[in-house]
Write a protein that holds these residues in place. Sequence first.
Motif, PDB file in Angstrom:
ATOM      1  N   LEU A 129      42.360  50.815  43.601  1.00  0.00           N
ATOM      2  CA  LEU A 129      41.085  50.105  43.479  1.00  0.00           C
ATOM      3  C   LEU A 129      40.625  50.089  42.027  1.00  0.00           C
ATOM      4  CD1 LEU A 129      38.665  48.732  44.884  1.00  0.00           C
ATOM      5  CD2 LEU A 129      37.640  51.003  45.043  1.00  0.00           C
ATOM      6  N   LEU A 130      40.745  51.229  41.356  1.00  0.00           N
ATOM      7  CA  LEU A 130      40.344  51.321  39.950  1.00  0.00           C
ATOM      8  C   LEU A 130      41.184  50.385  39.085  1.00  0.00           C
ATOM      9  CD1 LEU A 130      38.294  52.949  38.300  1.00  0.00           C
ATOM     10  CD2 LEU A 130      40.131  54.539  37.779  1.00  0.00           C
ATOM     11  N   ASP A 131      42.490  50.303  39.346  1.00  0.00           N
ATOM     12  CA  ASP A 131      43.356  49.389  38.601  1.00  0.00           C
ATOM     13  C   ASP A 131      42.908  47.943  38.771  1.00  0.00           C
ATOM     14  OD1 ASP A 131      44.937  51.336  37.529  1.00  0.00           O
ATOM     15  OD2 ASP A 131      46.579  51.086  38.966  1.00  0.00           O
ATOM     16  N   GLU A 132      42.538  47.575  39.987  1.00  0.00           N
ATOM     17  CA  GLU A 132      42.101  46.202  40.239  1.00  0.00           C
ATOM     18  C   GLU A 132      40.736  45.925  39.614  1.00  0.00           C
ATOM     19  OE1 GLU A 132      43.705  43.578  41.541  1.00  0.00           O
ATOM     20  OE2 GLU A 132      45.446  44.906  41.520  1.00  0.00           O
ATOM     21  N   VAL A 133      39.820  46.856  39.749  1.00  0.00           N
ATOM     22  CA  VAL A 133      38.464  46.652  39.228  1.00  0.00           C
ATOM     23  C   VAL A 133      38.470  46.571  37.702  1.00  0.00           C
ATOM     24  CG1 VAL A 133      36.199  47.755  38.990  1.00  0.00           C
ATOM     25  CG2 VAL A 133      37.294  47.634  41.225  1.00  0.00           C
ATOM     26  N   LEU A 134      39.327  47.354  37.059  1.00  0.00           N
ATOM     27  CA  LEU A 134      39.365  47.371  35.595  1.00  0.00           C
ATOM     28  C   LEU A 134      40.339  46.361  35.004  1.00  0.00           C
ATOM     29  CD1 LEU A 134      39.104  51.187  34.892  1.00  0.00           C
ATOM     30  CD2 LEU A 134      37.304  49.463  34.825  1.00  0.00           C
ATOM     31  N   HIS A 135      40.848  45.474  35.808  1.00  0.00           N
ATOM     32  CA  HIS A 135      41.733  44.419  35.296  1.00  0.00           C
ATOM     33  C   HIS A 135      40.916  43.473  34.410  1.00  0.00           C
ATOM     34  CE1 HIS A 135      44.497  41.023  35.251  1.00  0.00           C
ATOM     35  NE2 HIS A 135      45.430  41.916  35.546  1.00  0.00           N
ATOM     36  N   PRO A 136      41.477  43.019  33.300  1.00  0.00           N
ATOM     37  CA  PRO A 136      40.719  42.157  32.382  1.00  0.00           C
ATOM     38  C   PRO A 136      40.111  40.917  33.047  1.00  0.00           C
ATOM     39  CG  PRO A 136      42.796  42.794  31.386  1.00  0.00           C
ATOM     40  CD  PRO A 136      42.815  43.315  32.788  1.00  0.00           C
ATOM     41  N   PHE A 137      40.779  40.342  34.019  1.00  0.00           N
ATOM     42  CA  PHE A 137      40.254  39.149  34.671  1.00  0.00           C
ATOM     43  C   PHE A 137      38.911  39.435  35.334  1.00  0.00           C
ATOM     44  CE2 PHE A 137      39.783  36.600  38.541  1.00  0.00           C
ATOM     45  CZ  PHE A 137      39.705  35.336  37.975  1.00  0.00           C
ATOM     46  N   TYR A 138      38.851  40.532  36.078  1.00  0.00           N
ATOM     47  CA  TYR A 138      37.613  40.856  36.785  1.00  0.00           C
ATOM     48  C   TYR A 138      36.506  41.281  35.826  1.00  0.00           C
ATOM     49  CZ  TYR A 138      40.488  40.477  40.889  1.00  0.00           C
ATOM     50  OH  TYR A 138      41.327  40.015  41.847  1.00  0.00           O
ATOM     51  N   ILE A 139      36.854  41.965  34.754  1.00  0.00           N
ATOM     52  CA  ILE A 139      35.859  42.331  33.736  1.00  0.00           C
ATOM     53  C   ILE A 139      35.283  41.059  33.116  1.00  0.00           C
ATOM     54  CG2 ILE A 139      35.507  43.490  31.517  1.00  0.00           C
ATOM     55  CD1 ILE A 139      35.900  45.455  33.757  1.00  0.00           C
ATOM     56  N   TRP A 143      31.384  39.843  33.245  1.00  0.00           N
ATOM     57  CA  TRP A 143      30.707  39.521  31.986  1.00  0.00           C
ATOM     58  C   TRP A 143      30.166  38.083  32.014  1.00  0.00           C
ATOM     59  CZ3 TRP A 143      28.572  41.973  28.212  1.00  0.00           C
ATOM     60  CH2 TRP A 143      28.278  41.312  27.021  1.00  0.00           C
ATOM     61  N   SER A 144      30.936  37.167  32.546  1.00  0.00           N
ATOM     62  CA  SER A 144      30.485  35.777  32.633  1.00  0.00           C
ATOM     63  C   SER A 144      29.262  35.636  33.533  1.00  0.00           C
ATOM     64  CB  SER A 144      31.602  34.884  33.176  1.00  0.00           C
ATOM     65  OG  SER A 144      32.698  34.897  32.316  1.00  0.00           O
ATOM     66  N   VAL A 145      29.247  36.323  34.640  1.00  0.00           N
ATOM     67  CA  VAL A 145      28.095  36.273  35.552  1.00  0.00           C
ATOM     68  C   VAL A 145      26.865  36.875  34.886  1.00  0.00           C
ATOM     69  CG1 VAL A 145      27.184  37.188  37.724  1.00  0.00           C
ATOM     70  CG2 VAL A 145      29.472  36.203  37.652  1.00  0.00           C
ATOM     71  N   ILE A 146      27.016  37.976  34.162  1.00  0.00           N
ATOM     72  CA  ILE A 146      25.888  38.598  33.454  1.00  0.00           C
ATOM     73  C   ILE A 146      25.315  37.636  32.422  1.00  0.00           C
ATOM     74  CG2 ILE A 146      25.268  40.439  31.836  1.00  0.00           C
ATOM     75  CD1 ILE A 146      27.204  42.251  33.410  1.00  0.00           C
ATOM     76  N   VAL A 147      26.197  37.024  31.627  1.00  0.00           N
ATOM     77  CA  VAL A 147      25.732  36.063  30.612  1.00  0.00           C
ATOM     78  C   VAL A 147      25.047  34.866  31.281  1.00  0.00           C
ATOM     79  CG1 VAL A 147      26.525  34.436  28.839  1.00  0.00           C
ATOM     80  CG2 VAL A 147      27.412  36.773  28.866  1.00  0.00           C
ATOM     81  N   TRP A 148      25.592  34.396  32.379  1.00  0.00           N
ATOM     82  CA  TRP A 148      25.018  33.260  33.090  1.00  0.00           C
ATOM     83  C   TRP A 148      23.615  33.613  33.616  1.00  0.00           C
ATOM     84  CZ3 TRP A 148      24.603  32.393  38.638  1.00  0.00           C
ATOM     85  CH2 TRP A 148      24.248  31.074  38.946  1.00  0.00           C
ATOM     86  N   TYR A 149      23.438  34.807  34.172  1.00  0.00           N
ATOM     87  CA  TYR A 149      22.117  35.225  34.668  1.00  0.00           C
ATOM     88  C   TYR A 149      21.118  35.389  33.526  1.00  0.00           C
ATOM     89  CZ  TYR A 149      23.262  36.009  39.568  1.00  0.00           C
ATOM     90  OH  TYR A 149      23.612  35.860  40.880  1.00  0.00           O
ATOM     91  N   LEU A 150      21.570  35.854  32.361  1.00  0.00           N
ATOM     92  CA  LEU A 150      20.668  36.086  31.236  1.00  0.00           C
ATOM     93  C   LEU A 150      20.195  34.778  30.602  1.00  0.00           C
ATOM     94  CD1 LEU A 150      22.281  39.172  29.528  1.00  0.00           C
ATOM     95  CD2 LEU A 150      20.224  39.101  30.971  1.00  0.00           C
ATOM     96  N   GLU A 151      20.932  33.703  30.803  1.00  0.00           N
ATOM     97  CA  GLU A 151      20.513  32.426  30.229  1.00  0.00           C
ATOM     98  C   GLU A 151      19.512  31.825  31.079  1.00  0.00           C
ATOM     99  OE1 GLU A 151      23.908  29.966  29.559  1.00  0.00           O
ATOM    100  OE2 GLU A 151      24.325  30.949  27.697  1.00  0.00           O
TER     101      GLU A 151
END
Length: 151
Positions: A129-139, A143-151
Amino acid sequence: TVMTAGMLQLVFRWMPVFALKCTHRKCVAHNATHALVLSTDATLSVVPINPPQDVRPGVELPRSLTFRHVKYFESKGSFFPVVYECRQAYGQLLRAAGQGISEEEVAHRRMLFGNNIADVPVKSHFALLLDEVLHPFYIFQVWSVIVWYLE
């Protein structure tokens, strides 16, 4: 990792070459304790080098390393896989197999080739689970969702 909020650990996880450069340094081959192995699928792995082994008085095996369940011995500054040379005819092999081999030969082959076992480490569910969660794609997605919410 506290000072970088874990970002350095993520970079080391995604790019092991950077971690290698921070934790190891190049040296002369005969002084090395670890080897950087480039496999056929273009992945880099750091493998520990085993010191020479005394077989019996006057006989010493060279340094060795084990990579993907294959044992390699050092010779002339490089590591070569252990190969079982069989230059006997098929009939001779069958006769020899029917008689078995001596305990001394068994011990010799175990020392050269190791036990006849491929012990594959199995990751726990949490590690997977940790390997999947920390995969660059999911990170990137988070990050994209956070930036989208902040705009």
